[in-house]
Scaffold this active site. Structure first.
Site, short mmCIF file in Angstrom:
data_model
loop_
_atom_site.label_atom_id
_atom_site.label_comp_id
_atom_site.label_asym_id
_atom_site.label_seq_id
_atom_site.Cartn_x
_atom_site.Cartn_y
_atom_site.Cartn_z
N TRP A 102 67.23 40.97 62.76
CA TRP A 102 67.25 41.53 64.10
C TRP A 102 68.11 42.77 64.16
O TRP A 102 67.76 43.75 64.81
CB TRP A 102 67.65 40.49 65.14
CG TRP A 102 66.55 39.49 65.34
CD1 TRP A 102 66.58 38.16 65.03
CD2 TRP A 102 65.22 39.75 65.86
NE1 TRP A 102 65.36 37.58 65.33
CE2 TRP A 102 64.52 38.53 65.83
CE3 TRP A 102 64.57 40.89 66.33
CZ2 TRP A 102 63.19 38.42 66.27
CZ3 TRP A 102 63.25 40.78 66.75
CH2 TRP A 102 62.58 39.56 66.72
N ASP A 171 73.51 42.05 70.99
CA ASP A 171 72.22 41.39 71.20
C ASP A 171 72.47 39.88 71.11
O ASP A 171 72.48 39.32 70.03
CB ASP A 171 71.22 41.84 70.13
CG ASP A 171 69.90 41.05 70.19
OD1 ASP A 171 69.75 40.18 71.08
OD2 ASP A 171 69.03 41.31 69.34
N LYS A 195 65.14 32.05 74.43
CA LYS A 195 65.86 31.20 73.49
C LYS A 195 66.73 30.20 74.26
O LYS A 195 66.52 29.01 74.18
CB LYS A 195 66.72 32.03 72.55
CG LYS A 195 66.03 32.58 71.30
CD LYS A 195 65.04 33.67 71.55
CE LYS A 195 64.32 34.16 70.33
NZ LYS A 195 64.58 35.55 69.99
C1 LIG Z 1 64.11 36.74 69.56
C2 LIG Z 1 65.08 37.83 69.31
C3 LIG Z 1 64.78 39.17 69.56
C4 LIG Z 1 63.43 39.61 70.08
O1 LIG Z 1 63.29 39.23 71.37
P1 LIG Z 1 62.00 39.65 72.25
O2 LIG Z 1 62.40 39.12 73.58
O3 LIG Z 1 60.82 38.96 71.64
O4 LIG Z 1 61.88 41.12 72.21
C5 LIG Z 1 65.74 40.12 69.34
N1 LIG Z 1 66.96 39.78 68.89
C6 LIG Z 1 67.30 38.51 68.62
C7 LIG Z 1 68.66 38.19 68.11
C8 LIG Z 1 66.37 37.50 68.82
O5 LIG Z 1 66.70 36.21 68.56
#
Ligand SMILES: *Cc1c(COP(=O)(O)O)cnc(C)c1O
Length: 359
Positions: A102, A171, A195
């Site tokens: 990521w 993030d 999540k």
């Molecule tokens: C799932 C995830 C993403 C992507 O998220 P989207 O909402 O599908 O764009 C980005 N960063 C992390 C750490 C993630 O777990």
């Protein structure tokens, strides 16, 4: 009905109490005669839902008043662009640390907008550890420092907040609300909802007011943090139903004792599962013990020929979505807030039995 334990990385398990409440309120939200999906986002009913959700989210994170909460769309992936678009201002460079897939994606996207200074990377070690602080080549003139506190695919988590002299951007898609964080250390936090917050379609952004108003001229209004904040996240129609479900999840978390209690439970669940993996010669997790994720636990079977049997037998006993990310292989158990302890205990019991019969 017997629902299986769902170890999906995202969209992921939601608290059963939340699903039941949503079911109860489906046709008639609190005497309004409407489903939340049918309400105008400008109606007093929906405004009350939206405001309560934000208030509870603030309470959970013990958020100082000078932070804005934005309810946005486009997922965490949109934020990979929106962070540089909104925060670079007159600066040309931003710092990123690369600890997994990521981070790598965030870096790649940011490179469209600025010079990305990768302060350190664990790519050569297969993203199994966090580079030590003394090796980071930080740029004191960076617009911000970006990191991924929990790498959802690699299962690598930071347990200390990086100390840097520029605004810290995180993030938190797969770790937000799993334990307390000191929001005041951050310039900006973002997280896709699917999540640990609620259904897909919503992205939460927590931003220090001091960072607003610097967006590049070409930034679409709907993605300009200042404009979104000024319109209470209603510049256009927000994902109302997802916002409502997120609000139910926040209430559920408060009822369960908030993030202090979540941290205790999450640590316990993760430690049990790691202990089960480490005590066997059959399963392996390669992540450095100091940074093993509480939320996403990847593991491989030493004999990968047994992968298919593991997955199908797990499914038979009510344990689903354990297949690892396609880039890593093996297994991954995502054990977010809504995964009950019994789910983890059942998984451990199954793993021991599978090892006993196949090992
Ligand atoms: C799932 C995830 C993403 C992507 O998220 P989207 O909402 O599908 O764009 C980005 N960063 C992390 C750490 C993630 O777990």
């Amino acid at each position: 009905m017997n629902r299986p334990y769902n170890f999906s990385a995202g969209p992921a398990v939601l608290p059963e109490e939340v699903l039941r409440q949503a079911q109860q309120e489906m046709l008639d939200w609190q005497g309004s005669g409407m489903c939340v999906m049918e309400m105008s986002h400008r109606s007093k009913e929906f405004i009350s839902i939206a405001e309560q959700a934000e208030a509870d989210f603030r309470t959970l994170l013990n958020m100082p008043d000078h932070y804005k909460v934005l309810f946005m769309q486009g997922g965490a992936t949109a934020q990979f662009s929106l962070v540089p678009l909104n925060l670079l201002s007159e600066k040309e460079s931003a710092d990123y640390i690369n600890t997994g897939q990521w981070s790598t994606k965030a870096i790649k996207e940011a490179q469209r907008y600025c010079d990305v200074n990768v302060v350190a990377s664990s790519a050569e070690e297969g993203f199994t550890r966090i580079p030590t602080r003394d090796t980071w080549q930080v740029n004191p003139d960076a617009a911000y420092f970006h990191y991924t506190p929990n790498e959802t695919i690699g299962g690598v988590e930071f347990f200390d907040t990086p100390e840097v002299d520029v605004p810290l951007v995180a993030d938190m898609s797969s770790t937000i609300l799993s334990r307390p964080v000191d929001v005041s250390k951050f310039g900006l936090i973002y997280a896709g909802a699917q999540k640990n917050i609620g259904p897909a379609g919503l992205t939460l952004v927590v931003v220090d007011e001091a960072l607003l108003g610097k967006a590049a001229a070409a930034t679409p209004s709907i993605f300009d943090y200042q404009k979104v904040a000024a319109a209470d996240s209603m510049l256009n129609t927000p994902p109302t139903y997802t916002w409502y479900i997120a609000g139910l999840v926040f209430k559920w978390l408060l009822d369960k004792g908030g993030l202090e209690q979540m941290a205790i439970t999450n640590k316990e669940k993760a430690e049990k599962l790691y202990a089960a993996i480490d005590s066997s010669d059959f399963y392996v997790n390669k992540v450095d013990i100091a940074c093993r994720s509480w939320m996403n636990i990847p593991f491989i079977l030493k004999n990968s020929e047994l992968d298919a049997a593991f997955l199908s037998e797990a499914k038979e006993v009510g344990l689903t979505t354990l297949k690892g990310h396609r880039s890593v292989g093996g297994m991954r158990a995502s054990i977010y807030n809504a995964m009950p302890k019994e789910g983890v205990d059942t998984l451990i019991g199954f793993m021991k039995e599978f090892e006993r019969t196949k090992g």
